[in-house]
Design an enzyme around this catalytic site. Structure first.
Site, PDB file in Angstrom:
ATOM      1  N   PRO A 104      23.550  62.203   5.639  1.00 33.84           N
ATOM      2  CG  PRO A 104      25.610  61.119   5.690  1.00 33.84           C
ATOM      3  CD  PRO A 104      24.515  61.553   4.760  1.00 33.84           C
ATOM      4  CB  CYS A 105      22.782  66.459   8.757  1.00 29.64           C
ATOM      5  SG  CYS A 105      21.183  65.850   9.284  1.00 29.64           S
ATOM      6  CG  HIS A 106      24.032  61.054  11.670  1.00 30.20           C
ATOM      7  ND1 HIS A 106      23.359  60.810  10.496  1.00 30.20           N
ATOM      8  CD2 HIS A 106      24.910  60.039  11.816  1.00 30.20           C
ATOM      9  CE1 HIS A 106      23.798  59.673   9.964  1.00 30.20           C
ATOM     10  NE2 HIS A 106      24.744  59.187  10.751  1.00 30.20           N
TER      11      HIS A 106
END
Length: 175
Positions: free
Chosen positions: A142-144
């Site tokens: 989850p780079c968000h």
């Protein structure tokens, strides 16, 4: 996790509330790549250059975990099997950043500086941003959940509108 590079990857697509997502999975059903829109094939060729790419259906566990995630079970992404084994990035800083992403819980955010620290390179926030930009498995890794030090919504390959939507969905943004 298997350390070998995949010899074959199956490319598939799943419709989501924020648009279609493309996935690449190995013969064991582990996700090796994901993308919003175009570009997954090119990314897979960069990350696993020797892998044969073919179209096919997504693994059912991926489909069901995504459905649960978008239905509100925000920790469901943790049920998706994934692997970076044999990635061209090896065990360098970039791969350490990618692996550290898996430790950020849904509903939480961290800064690029904190991500660099978690990947073993305090002070390398800009390099962490480059590594996040090359994350082969966005959403699953989850780079968000990584934001600017001042809380700014910056940098997401799927677009800032999707990043904002995902963080609101997870309860990280209350506005």
């Amino acid at each position: 996790m298997d350390d070998a590079a995949p010899q074959r990857l199956t490319l598939s697509s799943i419709d989501t509330p924020i648009g279609p997502m493309a996935f690449a999975s190995d013969p064991d059903g582990r996700v090796r790549g994901a993308s919003f829109g175009e570009g997954l094939e090119r990314t897979m060729q960069r990350v696993w250059p020797a892998a044969e790419l073919a179209a096919g259906p997504p693994p059912e566990p991926v489909r069901s975990a995504l459905a649960a995630y978008f239905a509100g079970e925000t920790e469901a992404l943790r049920r998706i099997a994934w692997s970076l084994g044999g990635a061209a990035a090896g065990d360098g800083f970039q791969a350490r950043v990618w692996r550290a992403l898996a430790e950020i819980p849904a509903g939480a955010t961290i800064s690029y500086g904190e991500m660099a620290k978690r990947a073993g390179e305090p002070g390398a926030a800009q390099a962490a941003g480059v590594a996040l930009n090359r994350n082969p498995i966005p959403l699953v890794l989850p780079c968000h959940r990584v934001i600017g030090a001042d809380g700014a919504m910056v940098g997401f390959g799927g677009g800032l509108e999707r990043k904002t939507w995902l963080l609101r969905h997870e309860g990280a943004l209350l506005i």
